[in-house]
Design an enzyme around this catalytic site. Structure first.
Site, PDB file in Angstrom:
ATOM      1  N   ILE A 116      -0.630   1.576  -3.382  1.00 46.22           N
ATOM      2  CA  ILE A 116      -1.134   2.532  -2.398  1.00 46.22           C
ATOM      3  C   ILE A 116      -0.279   3.798  -2.392  1.00 46.22           C
ATOM      4  O   ILE A 116      -0.388   4.626  -1.507  1.00 46.22           O
ATOM      5  CB  ILE A 116      -1.144   1.903  -0.984  1.00 46.22           C
ATOM      6  CG1 ILE A 116       0.276   1.438  -0.581  1.00 46.22           C
ATOM      7  CG2 ILE A 116      -2.122   0.738  -0.912  1.00 46.22           C
ATOM      8  CD1 ILE A 116       0.399   1.076   0.893  1.00 46.22           C
TER       9      ILE A 116
ATOM     10  N   HIS B 258      -6.615  -0.984  -3.219  1.00 45.01           N
ATOM     11  CA  HIS B 258      -6.126  -1.229  -1.864  1.00 45.01           C
ATOM     12  C   HIS B 258      -5.942   0.044  -1.059  1.00 45.01           C
ATOM     13  O   HIS B 258      -5.204   0.066  -0.087  1.00 45.01           O
ATOM     14  CB  HIS B 258      -4.830  -2.050  -1.933  1.00 45.01           C
ATOM     15  CG  HIS B 258      -5.042  -3.418  -2.507  1.00 45.01           C
ATOM     16  ND1 HIS B 258      -4.070  -4.134  -3.154  1.00 45.01           N
ATOM     17  CD2 HIS B 258      -6.146  -4.215  -2.509  1.00 45.01           C
ATOM     18  CE1 HIS B 258      -4.574  -5.310  -3.548  1.00 45.01           C
ATOM     19  NE2 HIS B 258      -5.820  -5.373  -3.172  1.00 45.01           N
TER      20      HIS B 258
HETATM   21  N1  LIG Z   1       3.956   0.698  -4.729  1.00 50.20           N
HETATM   22  C1  LIG Z   1       3.040   0.205  -3.883  1.00 50.20           C
HETATM   23  O1  LIG Z   1       2.075   0.856  -3.518  1.00 50.20           O
HETATM   24  C2  LIG Z   1       3.189  -1.225  -3.439  1.00 50.20           C
HETATM   25  C3  LIG Z   1       4.452  -1.794  -3.291  1.00 50.20           C
HETATM   26  C4  LIG Z   1       4.534  -3.132  -2.870  1.00 50.20           C
HETATM   27  C5  LIG Z   1       3.351  -3.859  -2.654  1.00 50.20           C
HETATM   28  N2  LIG Z   1       2.146  -3.260  -2.818  1.00 50.20           N
HETATM   29  C6  LIG Z   1       0.923  -4.047  -2.576  1.00 50.20           C
HETATM   30  O2  LIG Z   1       1.278  -5.400  -2.711  1.00 50.20           O
HETATM   31  C7  LIG Z   1       0.350  -6.210  -3.389  1.00 50.20           C
HETATM   32  C8  LIG Z   1       1.210  -7.064  -4.290  1.00 50.20           C
HETATM   33  O3  LIG Z   1       0.625  -7.541  -5.462  1.00 50.20           O
HETATM   34  P1  LIG Z   1       1.219  -7.114  -6.885  1.00 50.20           P
HETATM   35  O4  LIG Z   1       0.780  -8.153  -7.840  1.00 50.20           O
HETATM   36  O5  LIG Z   1       0.862  -5.709  -7.142  1.00 50.20           O
HETATM   37  O6  LIG Z   1       2.803  -7.145  -6.680  1.00 50.20           O
HETATM   38  P2  LIG Z   1       3.812  -8.370  -6.617  1.00 50.20           P
HETATM   39  O7  LIG Z   1       5.009  -7.907  -5.879  1.00 50.20           O
HETATM   40  O8  LIG Z   1       3.157  -9.617  -6.208  1.00 50.20           O
HETATM   41  O9  LIG Z   1       4.205  -8.554  -8.138  1.00 50.20           O
HETATM   42  C9  LIG Z   1       4.887  -7.583  -8.846  1.00 50.20           C
HETATM   43  C10 LIG Z   1       5.039  -8.096 -10.252  1.00 50.20           C
HETATM   44  O10 LIG Z   1       5.543  -7.044 -11.059  1.00 50.20           O
HETATM   45  C11 LIG Z   1       6.650  -7.523 -11.799  1.00 50.20           C
HETATM   46  N3  LIG Z   1       7.512  -6.347 -11.984  1.00 50.20           N
HETATM   47  C12 LIG Z   1       8.286  -5.722 -11.082  1.00 50.20           C
HETATM   48  N4  LIG Z   1       8.827  -4.615 -11.606  1.00 50.20           N
HETATM   49  C13 LIG Z   1       8.380  -4.540 -12.892  1.00 50.20           C
HETATM   50  C14 LIG Z   1       8.572  -3.626 -13.948  1.00 50.20           C
HETATM   51  N5  LIG Z   1       9.314  -2.522 -13.818  1.00 50.20           N
HETATM   52  N6  LIG Z   1       7.955  -3.881 -15.132  1.00 50.20           N
HETATM   53  C15 LIG Z   1       7.187  -4.995 -15.291  1.00 50.20           C
HETATM   54  N7  LIG Z   1       6.966  -5.884 -14.324  1.00 50.20           N
HETATM   55  C16 LIG Z   1       7.538  -5.652 -13.132  1.00 50.20           C
HETATM   56  C17 LIG Z   1       7.247  -8.652 -11.009  1.00 50.20           C
HETATM   57  O11 LIG Z   1       7.868  -9.547 -11.902  1.00 50.20           O
HETATM   58  C18 LIG Z   1       6.008  -9.259 -10.353  1.00 50.20           C
HETATM   59  O12 LIG Z   1       5.401 -10.242 -11.177  1.00 50.20           O
HETATM   60  C19 LIG Z   1      -0.560  -5.253  -4.054  1.00 50.20           C
HETATM   61  O13 LIG Z   1      -1.806  -5.598  -3.643  1.00 50.20           O
HETATM   62  C20 LIG Z   1      -0.206  -3.854  -3.520  1.00 50.20           C
HETATM   63  O14 LIG Z   1      -1.269  -3.351  -2.764  1.00 50.20           O
HETATM   64  C21 LIG Z   1       2.051  -1.961  -3.204  1.00 50.20           C
END
Ligand SMILES: NC(=O)c1ccc[n+]([C@@H]2O[C@H](COP(=O)([O-])OP(=O)(O)OC[C@H]3O[C@@H](n4cnc5c(N)ncnc54)[C@H](O)[C@@H]3O)[C@@H](O)[C@H]2O)c1
Length: 236
Positions: free
Chosen positions: A104, A120
């Protein structure tokens, strides 16, 4: 799978779709949910993050919701990283046709990607709950420590999909359409545990499903490492 093998697949693909999660933004300094030091490992006022980011919590504990949201989702200093930039460049030469994100944070648009599907929603968009009008919510949210409301007292809500809320059906249709058109699907930085988003990759009918994650996942074409580090080694 090796970087060389990934390069060959990218070279021979004509319709790449990228499906990303919070791990795409960690190299920009935004915490994901489920990594070791992710948001789920830290409680806030004894609430669990997965409860805070729910519809019922938003309406029942709005002030706490916004305190958490300001702290973790409104860092105005963040910038796109190598993954976002590679995807923008790959789109500009017609290789990548669509970026589907669960994030997001708006970093793909900030990098310059055009065809972005935000499953999302976005922390850059807000609306008023009663009038259902779009509003420049950030100005209100950053200028108060209280509950943000418009000049008529109407509660401001981020245009993000919280737990207990359905995805937008038009956004879902577009994501599925793009995935089913792809010859290569790159799934990166996602734990594939948030539904229904994670289930959309089942619509992929193309040749190569590539998974990039910093933690091992059991897929035929899996590359372990940071998304930005890996993609930036692929020449366009
Ligand atoms: N940046 C954002 O907007 C943000 C941040 C946190 C959560 N979210 C929300 O949370 C939900 C979580 O689900 P998700 O599956 O996206 O996240 P998650 O936190 O469940 O999983 C993140 C995955 O990415 C991997 N990871 C982390 N950093 C990495 C990198 N640099 N390179 C490769 N892999 C990496 C981790 O090992 C993990 O498997 C999403 O629906 C999202 O909407 C969004």
């Amino acid at each position: 799978m090796t970087i060389k093998e990934l390069q060959t697949i990218i070279d021979t693909s004509n319709y790449i779709v990228f499906f990303g999660g919070a791990g795409v933004s960690t190299e920009s300094g935004i915490k994901d949910f489920r990594s070791k030091d992710g948001l789920y490992s830290q409680k806030f006022k004894n609430y669990r993050p997965e409860d805070i980011l729910s519809r019922s919590f938003f309406f029942n504990h709005t002030k706490d919701f916004y305190e958490y949201f300001r702290r973790h989702f409104l860092d105005t200093g963040i910038k796109p990283n190598k993954a976002h930039m590679w995807l923008k460049d790959a789109e500009s030469i017609g290789k990548v046709k669509c970026v589907i994100t669960q994030n997001i944070d708006g970093l793909h648009q900030m990098a310059g990607s055009k065809n972005v599907v935000e499953l999302h929603g976005s922390a850059h968009r807000y609306y008023t709950v009663k009038k259902k009008q779009p509003i420049d919510g950030l100005t209100y949210i950053l200028n108060t420590e209280d509950i943000p409301v418009d000049s008529e007292g109407d509660l401001i809500k981020p245009d993000v999909v919280l737990y207990e809320e359905p995805l937008n059906s038009e956004v879902v249709r577009k994501a599925i359409e793009e995935i089913s058109k792809a010859d290569t699907l790159i799934v990166a930085g996602t734990s594939l545990t948030v539904y229904p988003a994670a289930s959309f990759i089942e619509y992929f009918k193309g040749k190569h499903l590539i998974v990039i994650n910093k933690e091992y996942m059991q897929f035929k074409h899996f590359i372990e490492g940071q998304v930005g580090e890996i993609l930036s080694q692929i020449k366009l």
